[in-house]
Design a protein around this motif. Structure first.
Motif, PDB file in Angstrom:
ATOM      1  N   HIS A  97     -16.130  -1.558 -92.025  1.00 43.29           N
ATOM      2  CA  HIS A  97     -15.048  -1.622 -92.998  1.00 43.29           C
ATOM      3  C   HIS A  97     -15.642  -1.683 -94.401  1.00 43.29           C
ATOM      4  N   SER A  98     -15.026  -0.966 -95.319  1.00 47.63           N
ATOM      5  CA  SER A  98     -15.279  -1.067 -96.745  1.00 47.63           C
ATOM      6  C   SER A  98     -16.736  -0.769 -97.113  1.00 47.63           C
ATOM      7  N   GLN A  99     -17.391  -1.724 -97.742  1.00 45.76           N
ATOM      8  CA  GLN A  99     -18.751  -1.493 -98.245  1.00 45.76           C
ATOM      9  C   GLN A  99     -19.722  -1.118 -97.134  1.00 45.76           C
ATOM     10  N   SER A 100     -19.518  -1.670 -95.943  1.00 41.91           N
ATOM     11  CA  SER A 100     -20.431  -1.350 -94.835  1.00 41.91           C
ATOM     12  C   SER A 100     -20.073  -0.024 -94.172  1.00 41.91           C
ATOM     13  N   GLY A 101     -19.075   0.671 -94.697  1.00 46.77           N
ATOM     14  CA  GLY A 101     -18.601   1.922 -94.113  1.00 46.77           C
ATOM     15  C   GLY A 101     -19.676   2.899 -93.678  1.00 46.77           C
ATOM     16  N   PRO A 102     -20.643   3.216 -94.529  1.00 47.50           N
ATOM     17  CA  PRO A 102     -21.634   4.220 -94.134  1.00 47.50           C
ATOM     18  C   PRO A 102     -22.758   3.692 -93.239  1.00 47.50           C
ATOM     19  N   TYR A 103     -22.817   2.405 -92.960  1.00 42.40           N
ATOM     20  CA  TYR A 103     -23.925   1.855 -92.160  1.00 42.40           C
ATOM     21  C   TYR A 103     -24.099   2.546 -90.806  1.00 42.40           C
ATOM     22  N   PRO A 104     -23.024   2.789 -90.039  1.00 46.96           N
ATOM     23  CA  PRO A 104     -23.256   3.429 -88.740  1.00 46.96           C
ATOM     24  C   PRO A 104     -23.758   4.865 -88.863  1.00 46.96           C
ATOM     25  N   LEU A 105     -23.426   5.535 -89.966  1.00 46.00           N
ATOM     26  CA  LEU A 105     -23.953   6.881 -90.168  1.00 46.00           C
ATOM     27  C   LEU A 105     -25.469   6.824 -90.301  1.00 46.00           C
ATOM     28  N   GLU A 106     -25.929   5.892 -91.122  1.00 48.79           N
ATOM     29  CA  GLU A 106     -27.376   5.730 -91.310  1.00 48.79           C
ATOM     30  C   GLU A 106     -28.051   5.303 -90.003  1.00 48.79           C
ATOM     31  N   SER A 107     -27.370   4.453 -89.243  1.00 47.57           N
ATOM     32  CA  SER A 107     -27.907   4.000 -87.953  1.00 47.57           C
ATOM     33  C   SER A 107     -28.044   5.161 -86.981  1.00 47.57           C
ATOM     34  N   ILE A 111     -28.447   8.286 -87.731  1.00 51.73           N
ATOM     35  CA  ILE A 111     -29.540   9.157 -88.177  1.00 51.73           C
ATOM     36  C   ILE A 111     -30.882   8.589 -87.717  1.00 51.73           C
ATOM     37  N   ILE A 112     -31.018   7.278 -87.719  1.00 48.71           N
ATOM     38  CA  ILE A 112     -32.256   6.636 -87.253  1.00 48.71           C
ATOM     39  C   ILE A 112     -32.429   6.834 -85.754  1.00 48.71           C
ATOM     40  N   ASP A 113     -31.365   6.535 -84.969  1.00 51.91           N
ATOM     41  CA  ASP A 113     -31.424   6.653 -83.513  1.00 51.91           C
ATOM     42  C   ASP A 113     -30.010   6.565 -82.967  1.00 51.91           C
ATOM     43  N   ALA A 114     -29.455   7.685 -82.567  1.00 50.44           N
ATOM     44  CA  ALA A 114     -28.064   7.730 -82.112  1.00 50.44           C
ATOM     45  C   ALA A 114     -27.916   7.549 -80.611  1.00 50.44           C
ATOM     46  N   ARG A 115     -29.006   7.326 -79.888  1.00 44.41           N
ATOM     47  CA  ARG A 115     -28.926   7.308 -78.423  1.00 44.41           C
ATOM     48  C   ARG A 115     -27.915   6.313 -77.865  1.00 44.41           C
ATOM     49  N   GLY A 116     -27.722   5.159 -78.478  1.00 45.29           N
ATOM     50  CA  GLY A 116     -26.779   4.175 -77.947  1.00 45.29           C
ATOM     51  C   GLY A 116     -25.421   4.192 -78.618  1.00 45.29           C
ATOM     52  N   ILE A 117     -25.252   5.034 -79.605  1.00 37.11           N
ATOM     53  CA  ILE A 117     -24.007   5.041 -80.375  1.00 37.11           C
ATOM     54  C   ILE A 117     -23.052   6.056 -79.754  1.00 37.11           C
ATOM     55  N   ARG A 118     -22.001   5.538 -79.129  1.00 37.31           N
ATOM     56  CA  ARG A 118     -21.040   6.415 -78.451  1.00 37.31           C
ATOM     57  C   ARG A 118     -20.008   6.993 -79.407  1.00 37.31           C
ATOM     58  N   ALA A 119     -19.672   6.250 -80.451  1.00 37.35           N
ATOM     59  CA  ALA A 119     -18.707   6.714 -81.451  1.00 37.35           C
ATOM     60  C   ALA A 119     -18.829   5.824 -82.681  1.00 37.35           C
ATOM     61  N   ILE A 120     -18.256   6.311 -83.778  1.00 31.66           N
ATOM     62  CA  ILE A 120     -18.255   5.578 -85.041  1.00 31.66           C
ATOM     63  C   ILE A 120     -16.823   5.517 -85.556  1.00 31.66           C
ATOM     64  N   VAL A 121     -16.407   4.315 -85.973  1.00 29.45           N
ATOM     65  CA  VAL A 121     -15.103   4.117 -86.598  1.00 29.45           C
ATOM     66  C   VAL A 121     -15.352   3.500 -87.974  1.00 29.45           C
ATOM     67  N   MET A 122     -14.861   4.166 -89.008  1.00 26.54           N
ATOM     68  CA  MET A 122     -15.021   3.696 -90.383  1.00 26.54           C
ATOM     69  C   MET A 122     -13.637   3.427 -90.961  1.00 26.54           C
ATOM     70  N   VAL A 123     -13.345   2.155 -91.241  1.00 26.40           N
ATOM     71  CA  VAL A 123     -12.051   1.765 -91.778  1.00 26.40           C
ATOM     72  C   VAL A 123     -12.188   1.576 -93.287  1.00 26.40           C
ATOM     73  N   GLU A 124     -11.446   2.404 -94.031  1.00 27.21           N
ATOM     74  CA  GLU A 124     -11.495   2.386 -95.496  1.00 27.21           C
ATOM     75  C   GLU A 124     -12.928   2.259 -96.020  1.00 27.21           C
ATOM     76  N   PRO A 125     -13.796   3.208 -95.661  1.00 26.69           N
ATOM     77  CA  PRO A 125     -15.189   3.117 -96.105  1.00 26.69           C
ATOM     78  C   PRO A 125     -15.317   3.247 -97.615  1.00 26.69           C
ATOM     79  N   GLY A 126     -16.258   2.516 -98.162  1.00 20.57           N
ATOM     80  CA  GLY A 126     -16.552   2.613 -99.585  1.00 20.57           C
ATOM     81  C   GLY A 126     -17.063   3.988 -99.959  1.00 20.57           C
TER      82      GLY A 126
END
Length: 151
Positions: free
Chosen positions: A21-31, A33-48
């Motif tokens: 949410h908000s300021q942390s919005g882009p964090y999962p995108l960066e994560s 890019i580092i290693d997506a093997r465990g990331i099944r989906a990303i939800v960004m609520v009102e990302p900064g």
């Protein structure tokens, strides 16, 4: 360190949906890019920001492998009362991000609560009176993209 920790945790959990949410919005995108093997989906609520023009094409190609939901509330035209971009500017940034990821074969759903038929949402969607409707909307999308919570 947070981005790496998120990607590591998702892998250790044998799969996770990263929701920010908000300021942390882009964090999962960066994560991712580092290693997506465990990331099944990303939800960004009102990302900064979605950092639409920050990511190289190679990074966009990585992000295109993970389904992404970006959700904004009702008040895109309202003043944030903060220095910097407006909510509409942030939404527009996410539209450009969506176009780039979709062009790379990705699956980004950019949605406003108004489009979803849910009204009355501030920046704090999870605290608004209709928060259960918002949760159901997000959970339905997750079920469609990564499978049912019951399975």
């Amino acid at each position: 360190p947070i981005w790496k920790a998120l990607s590591t945790l998702a892998r250790q959990l044998d799969g996770a949906v990263l929701l920010t949410h908000s300021q942390s919005g882009p964090y999962p995108l960066e994560s991712a890019i580092i290693d997506a093997r465990g990331i099944r989906a990303i939800v960004m609520v009102e990302p900064g920001t979605c950092n639409a023009t920050v990511h190289a094409d190679e990074e966009i190609a990585i992000l295109a492998k993970t389904p992404i939901l970006i959700l904004f509330g009702d008040y895109l035209s309202s003043d944030t009362r903060l220095p910097g971009p407006s909510w509409k500017d942030r939404f527009d940034d996410c539209e450009v991000f969506k176009r780039r990821v979709d062009a790379a074969g990705g699956d980004v759903r950019l949605l406003t609560t108004v489009e979803a038929g849910v009204r009355g949402n501030s920046h704090m969607l999870m605290m608004d009176r209709n928060n259960l409707q918002i949760a159901d909307l997000i959970l339905s999308w997750i079920d469609a993209k990564v499978g049912s919570r019951d399975s």
